[in-house]
Design an enzyme around this catalytic site. Structure first.
Site, PDB file in Angstrom:
ATOM      1  N   HIS A 108     -10.082 -12.731   7.065  1.00 48.86           N
ATOM      2  CA  HIS A 108      -9.502 -12.192   5.834  1.00 48.86           C
ATOM      3  C   HIS A 108      -9.894 -13.085   4.671  1.00 48.86           C
ATOM      4  O   HIS A 108      -9.902 -14.305   4.792  1.00 48.86           O
ATOM      5  CB  HIS A 108      -7.977 -12.127   5.966  1.00 48.86           C
ATOM      6  N   HIS A 153       0.831  -1.199   0.000  1.00 49.63           N
ATOM      7  CA  HIS A 153       0.000   0.000   0.000  1.00 49.63           C
ATOM      8  C   HIS A 153       0.871   1.256   0.000  1.00 49.63           C
ATOM      9  O   HIS A 153       2.073   1.193   0.239  1.00 49.63           O
ATOM     10  CB  HIS A 153      -0.910   0.032   1.230  1.00 49.63           C
TER      11      HIS A 153
END
Length: 426
Positions: A169, A103
């Protein structure tokens, strides 16, 4: 029936038919004192010795924290760790590493928001950069043939502490724990292997599964091999408040946190639905389309083949614009073509795992977005439809499905993971 969807900071109110099934995470009250809960996790570990007994004077310390795409209570967690190390470690020897994975870096303002001015002023805070080879060091080939490059400051530290937020997740099973080492602090090459098409395409790479999940098996192997001095993981309720904290040896700590997170988030349903309304779980998770795939994935677990998924996600950061996600997502002539292209190659795109999952969902279902940060044209180029009214889009999809159509709403998006026990219980 009135339903408030998690959307951005303020939410989004809609009306749905009275017979719609609305699924929330199982409720659990927050602890009265989050700081005290973290302190207990540092002093009364699940396994191993308390934190202070694992640290010696003069040692250097690296603390791994989630980036801004996670709702981790970083300030209270890091402050508690620093307080526990007081008198043993010099603050000049402490670095907080933001485990960004691939990210973008978090801005100074975001770091202050995430950690608090007091922490930012007291210790060095560094954004991990998976693409900066000079900041990485070789850790060896680990797990099932993963070439592991990790953050140099992490590897050089005498004491390595992970602080994680554990929730289901969509292909790693659960977040937090060993993921705070890799992919959180890993180099791009390492992340590409951990997230390659073969691993995330495995049926065991899914919500709530860790052991036997090829992604999580390798993530655990990496954390074990490089060593973690102490791990702290928290589980949050739907109000993003601390329900419980666990500390100690990393794998035992994470397993305990996963057990609670699973009990809160996983909700069985008897059958698939014609239409599923979901969300990106509100800010910070719904800040871009890239992250909002998690809400789509949760919905896809119970949507009928060919059914409609309507995903409300603010996307204030757009696709986002950094990285290759937008370009790659728009490159295929259709979701099916894009999926075939990605699964036919290995480790060529930093974001191919997210694109692969999104393309697979779009190939099976009609996906309709409601966003404030992306235009109809933007979404159309990514093979997605935009709606200005979630309830109206759901009604249209229901009428198209016929009089017996069934609707499910996931107001918290991926904070609620529905599953079909008749197929496989996560």
């Amino acid at each position: 029936m009135h339903v408030s969807l998690a959307y951005g900071d303020d939410g989004l109110d809609i009306e749905v038919p009275a017979d719609a099934i609305v699924l929330y995470p199982n409720h659990h009250p927050a602890v009265a004192d989050g700081a005290a809960e973290i302190r207990t996790a540092l002093r009364e570990p699940v396994a191993g010795a308390p934190l202070r007994e694992r640290v010696r004077r003069g040692q250097t310390v690296a603390i791994s924290v989630c980036d801004i795409t996670r709702a981790q209570p970083r300030e209270v967690m890091v402050s508690a760790v620093l307080a526990e190390l007081d008198g043993i470690v010099d603050l000049d020897d402490v670095v907080v590493l933001v485990a960004t994975g691939t990210h973008r870096a978090n801005t100074v303002a975001e770091l202050c928001q995430m950690l608090g001015d007091q922490v930012v002023d007291a210790v060095r805070v560094v954004n991990h950069d998976a693409r900066d080879t000079a900041s990485l060091t070789w850790a060896g080939t680990l797990g099932a043939g993963v070439p592991v490059w990790l953050n140099r400051e992490w590897m050089d530290a005498d004491v390595k502490i992970t602080t994680g937020f554990v929730e289901p997740h969509f292909f790693a099973g659960f977040s937090g724990g060993p993921k705070m080492v890799a992919p959180g602090l890993a180099g791009l090459e390492t992340v590409l292997v951990l997230h390659d098409a073969r691993r995330i395409g495995d049926p065991a790479a899914t919500w709530g599964v860790t052991v036997g999940n090829p992604v999580h098996d390798d993530v655990r192997a990496i954390a074990q091999a490089v060593g973690v001095t102490y791990a702290v993981d928290v589980v949050l309720n739907r109000g993003k408040k601390i329900v419980a904290a666990f500390g100690g040896d990393i794998l035992a700590t994470h397993e305990r946190a996963c057990r609670l997170a699973k009990a809160l988030a996983m909700r069985p349903v008897p059958a698939r639905f014609d239409v599923v309304v979901t969300t990106g779980s509100g800010y910070p998770l719904d800040q871009n389309l890239y992250q909002s795939v998690k809400g789509m994935s949760a919905a896809s677990q119970i949507a009928k083949p060919g059914g409609a998924i309507i995903c409300a996600a603010e996307c204030r950061d757009g696709f986002p614009e950094h990285g290759s996600y937008r370009e790659a997502l728009q490159s295929g002539g259709s979701p099916q073509a894009l999926l075939a292209e990605i699964t036919g190659r290995e480790r060529t795109l930093p974001d191919q795992w997210q694109i692969q999952i999104q393309a697979a969902i779009q190939a099976r279902h009609e996906v309709i977005m409601h966003t404030s940060g992306l235009s109809d044209t933007d979404l159309a180029a990514a093979h997605l439809t935009q709606t200005g009214d979630v309830a109206e889009a759901a009604g249209t999809a229901m009428r198209r499905a016929g009089p017996a159509a069934r609707l499910c709403v996931l107001p918290e998006g991926p904070q609620t993971i529905p599953y079909l026990p008749s197929l496989a219980s996560p």
